[in-house]
Design an enzyme around this catalytic site. Structure first.
Site, PDB file in Angstrom:
ATOM      1  N   LYS A 188       0.849  -1.189   0.000  1.00 17.82           N
ATOM      2  CA  LYS A 188       0.000   0.000   0.000  1.00 17.82           C
ATOM      3  C   LYS A 188       0.882   1.236   0.000  1.00 17.82           C
ATOM      4  CE  LYS A 188      -3.513   2.404   2.713  1.00 17.82           C
ATOM      5  NZ  LYS A 188      -4.546   2.277   3.762  1.00 17.82           N
TER       6      LYS A 188
ATOM      7  N   ARG B 164     -10.825  10.001   2.555  1.00 18.63           N
ATOM      8  CA  ARG B 164     -10.621  10.687   3.839  1.00 18.63           C
ATOM      9  C   ARG B 164     -11.711  11.724   4.071  1.00 18.63           C
ATOM     10  NH1 ARG B 164      -3.989  11.143   3.521  1.00 18.63           N
ATOM     11  NH2 ARG B 164      -3.619   8.901   3.420  1.00 18.63           N
TER      12      ARG B 164
ATOM     13  N   LYS C  84       1.384   9.894   6.082  1.00 21.94           N
ATOM     14  CA  LYS C  84       1.462   8.461   6.360  1.00 21.94           C
ATOM     15  C   LYS C  84       2.718   7.808   5.762  1.00 21.94           C
ATOM     16  CE  LYS C  84      -3.537   7.943   7.079  1.00 21.94           C
ATOM     17  NZ  LYS C  84      -4.716   7.048   6.942  1.00 21.94           N
TER      18      LYS C  84
ATOM     19  N   GLU D  39       7.534  -7.070   1.554  1.00 22.40           N
ATOM     20  CA  GLU D  39       6.202  -7.120   2.160  1.00 22.40           C
ATOM     21  C   GLU D  39       5.487  -8.422   1.792  1.00 22.40           C
ATOM     22  OE1 GLU D  39       4.999  -5.099   4.309  1.00 22.40           O
ATOM     23  OE2 GLU D  39       6.093  -3.218   4.132  1.00 22.40           O
TER      24      GLU D  39
ATOM     25  N   LYS E 171      -2.383  -1.464  -3.683  1.00 19.67           N
ATOM     26  CA  LYS E 171      -3.229  -0.272  -3.643  1.00 19.67           C
ATOM     27  C   LYS E 171      -2.393   0.988  -3.721  1.00 19.67           C
ATOM     28  CE  LYS E 171      -6.201   1.938  -0.283  1.00 19.67           C
ATOM     29  NZ  LYS E 171      -6.507   2.029   1.119  1.00 19.67           N
TER      30      LYS E 171
ATOM     31  N   SER F 254     -10.632   5.650  -4.103  1.00 16.81           N
ATOM     32  CA  SER F 254     -11.573   6.763  -4.213  1.00 16.81           C
ATOM     33  C   SER F 254     -11.158   7.799  -5.258  1.00 16.81           C
ATOM     34  CB  SER F 254     -11.745   7.424  -2.850  1.00 16.81           C
ATOM     35  OG  SER F 254     -10.501   7.853  -2.333  1.00 16.81           O
TER      36      SER F 254
ATOM     37  N   TYR G 111     -15.642   1.143  -5.987  1.00 18.55           N
ATOM     38  CA  TYR G 111     -16.887   1.849  -5.683  1.00 18.55           C
ATOM     39  C   TYR G 111     -17.885   1.687  -6.819  1.00 18.55           C
ATOM     40  CZ  TYR G 111     -13.918   3.613  -2.055  1.00 18.55           C
ATOM     41  OH  TYR G 111     -13.065   3.662  -0.983  1.00 18.55           O
TER      42      TYR G 111
HETATM   43  C1  PBG Z   1      -6.889   3.669   5.837  1.00 20.06           C
HETATM   44  C2  PBG Z   1      -7.488   3.419   4.500  1.00 20.06           C
HETATM   45  C3  PBG Z   1      -7.446   4.318   3.442  1.00 20.06           C
HETATM   46  C4  PBG Z   1      -8.134   3.752   2.387  1.00 20.06           C
HETATM   47  C5  PBG Z   1      -8.594   2.500   2.808  1.00 20.06           C
HETATM   48  N1  PBG Z   1      -8.178   2.312   4.117  1.00 20.06           N
HETATM   49  C6  PBG Z   1      -6.872   5.686   3.382  1.00 20.06           C
HETATM   50  C7  PBG Z   1      -5.534   5.926   3.898  1.00 20.06           C
HETATM   51  O1  PBG Z   1      -4.677   5.038   3.964  1.00 20.06           O
HETATM   52  O2  PBG Z   1      -5.299   7.069   4.264  1.00 20.06           O
HETATM   53  C8  PBG Z   1      -8.314   4.424   1.075  1.00 20.06           C
HETATM   54  C9  PBG Z   1      -9.313   3.882   0.148  1.00 20.06           C
HETATM   55  C10 PBG Z   1      -9.712   4.802  -0.939  1.00 20.06           C
HETATM   56  O3  PBG Z   1      -9.103   5.875  -1.182  1.00 20.06           O
HETATM   57  O4  PBG Z   1     -10.684   4.465  -1.626  1.00 20.06           O
HETATM   58  N2  PBG Z   1      -6.774   2.615   6.692  1.00 20.06           N
END
Ligand code: PBG
Length: 326
Positions: A194, A204, A216, A232, A247, A273, A312
């Site tokens: 990720k 968010r 992050k 990983e 991701k 998203s 989505y």
């Molecule tokens: C956080 C989490 C995130 C998403 C899924 N779980 C955002 C982040 O890591 O800040 C993002 C999913 C998306 O953007 O559709 N645990």
């Protein structure tokens, strides 16, 4: 000319014969945002067509999605600030919003695969996926909380828990905690690779879960790296992950392919998203044909090597696929 590749494209039937990649609703998981209330729907402006939904509406929409063939849902709770604290205490509450949603779904739509998110951010007053101590995200303080959270979700009936936090060692800790509590049948979908991505912006907004300070980058991966993904992958395999997730999706198709070539585990990707928002925005401007570009995007994930896609657009795609598009 002896060789004419166009012969294999001559009709829809011939193209069907030689088609290399398949896409169907059985590969799709729909991420859903759940909130308190009754018949309460709050649209998310940056994700047209997606909303935060009260539990009754989650059940209604998830049932409709299942009827269209969508395999499962991935649940994320939207909590008021009053329930957030530095250690995300609410995350292990057996009567908490997420846990109630899981048990409602499993009793009303039993054949829907229910996947729950394991991370602190929806519950954290700091908006981070781990516990913040002196401005740093403390790995080893966080891991036992994640394990406890996963057990609470399994107890509520989750089929698969999905740690999205990127703490080191959490897959092994979650596996042990699940097994010790009698949940050896509950799977782990690890957000294994990720990246620290700008494409999570609309998510968010949906959860009001942006970090209150910092970013992050000390736990999510650097977008410039791919060899690091292998570390990983090796760790999550050894720690007992059942699925490996990459991701975001579209900007990382090469990473999906790379991981595909280095593991025999099923690969999941998350059409996040921001990727969804880009497609919607272009379509709303009349600049892209949404249906066509959506199917092409999802097919791209499958071609790159993903078995499962979180999107989505799962319901929209399932309808299109039913109608013979794709
Ligand atoms: C956080 C989490 C995130 C998403 C899924 N779980 C955002 C982040 O890591 O800040 C993002 C999913 C998306 O953007 O559709 N645990």
């Amino acid at each position: 000319m002896l060789v004419r590749p166009r012969r294999n494209r001559i009709s829809s039937e011939i193209r069907g014969l030689v088609r290399e990649t398949s896409l169907s609703a059985q590969h799709l998981v729909w991420p859903l945002f759940v909130q308190e209330g009754h018949k309460r729907e709050t649209p998310i402006s940056s994700m047209p067509g997606q909303s935060r939904l009260s539990v009754d509406l989650v059940v209604e929409r998830a049932k409709a999605a299942r009827d269209l063939g969508v395999a499962g849902v991935a649940l994320f709770p939207a909590l008021p600030d009053s329930l957030k604290d530095p250690r995300g205490k609410e995350s292990t509450n057996p009567g908490g919003l997420l846990q109630r949603t899981v048990s409602e779904l499993k009793s009303k739509v039993p054949d829907l695969v229910v996947i729950t998110d394991v991370a602190l951010d929806p519950y954290s007053s700091d908006g981070h996926d781990g516990v913040v101590i002196d401005g740093r995200i403390d790995n080893d303080v966080t891991v036992p909380i994640l394990a406890e959270m996963a057990v609470a979700q399994a107890r509520a009936g989750a089929d698969i828990v999905a740690p999205s936090d990127m703490m080191d060692g959490r897959v092994g800790a979650i596996r042990r905690a699940l097994d010790e509590n009698g949940f050896s049948q509950v799977g782990i979908c690890s957000y294994c690779v990720k990246y620290a991505s700008g494409f999570y912006g609309p998510f968010r907004e949906a959860l009001d879960s942006a970090p209150r300070s910092g970013d992050k980058k000390t736990y999510q991966m650097d977008p410039a790296n791919v060899r690091e993904a292998l570390r990983e992958v090796r760790l999550d395999e050894a720690e007992g992950a059942d699925y490996l997730l990459v991701k975001p999706g579209l900007p990382y198709l090469d990473v999906i392919r790379f991981v595909r070539e280095h593991t025999s585990l099923p690969i999941v990707t998350y059409h996040v998203s921001g990727e969804f928002a880009m497609l919607k925005a272009a379509a709303q401007n009349g600049w892209l044909d949404y249906d066509r570009c959506l199917i092409e995007t999802l097919l791209g994930f499958r071609r790159a090597g993903a078995d499962v896609i979180f999107t989505y657009a799962a319901v929209e795609a399932a309808k299109l696929l039913k109608g013979g598009q794709g």
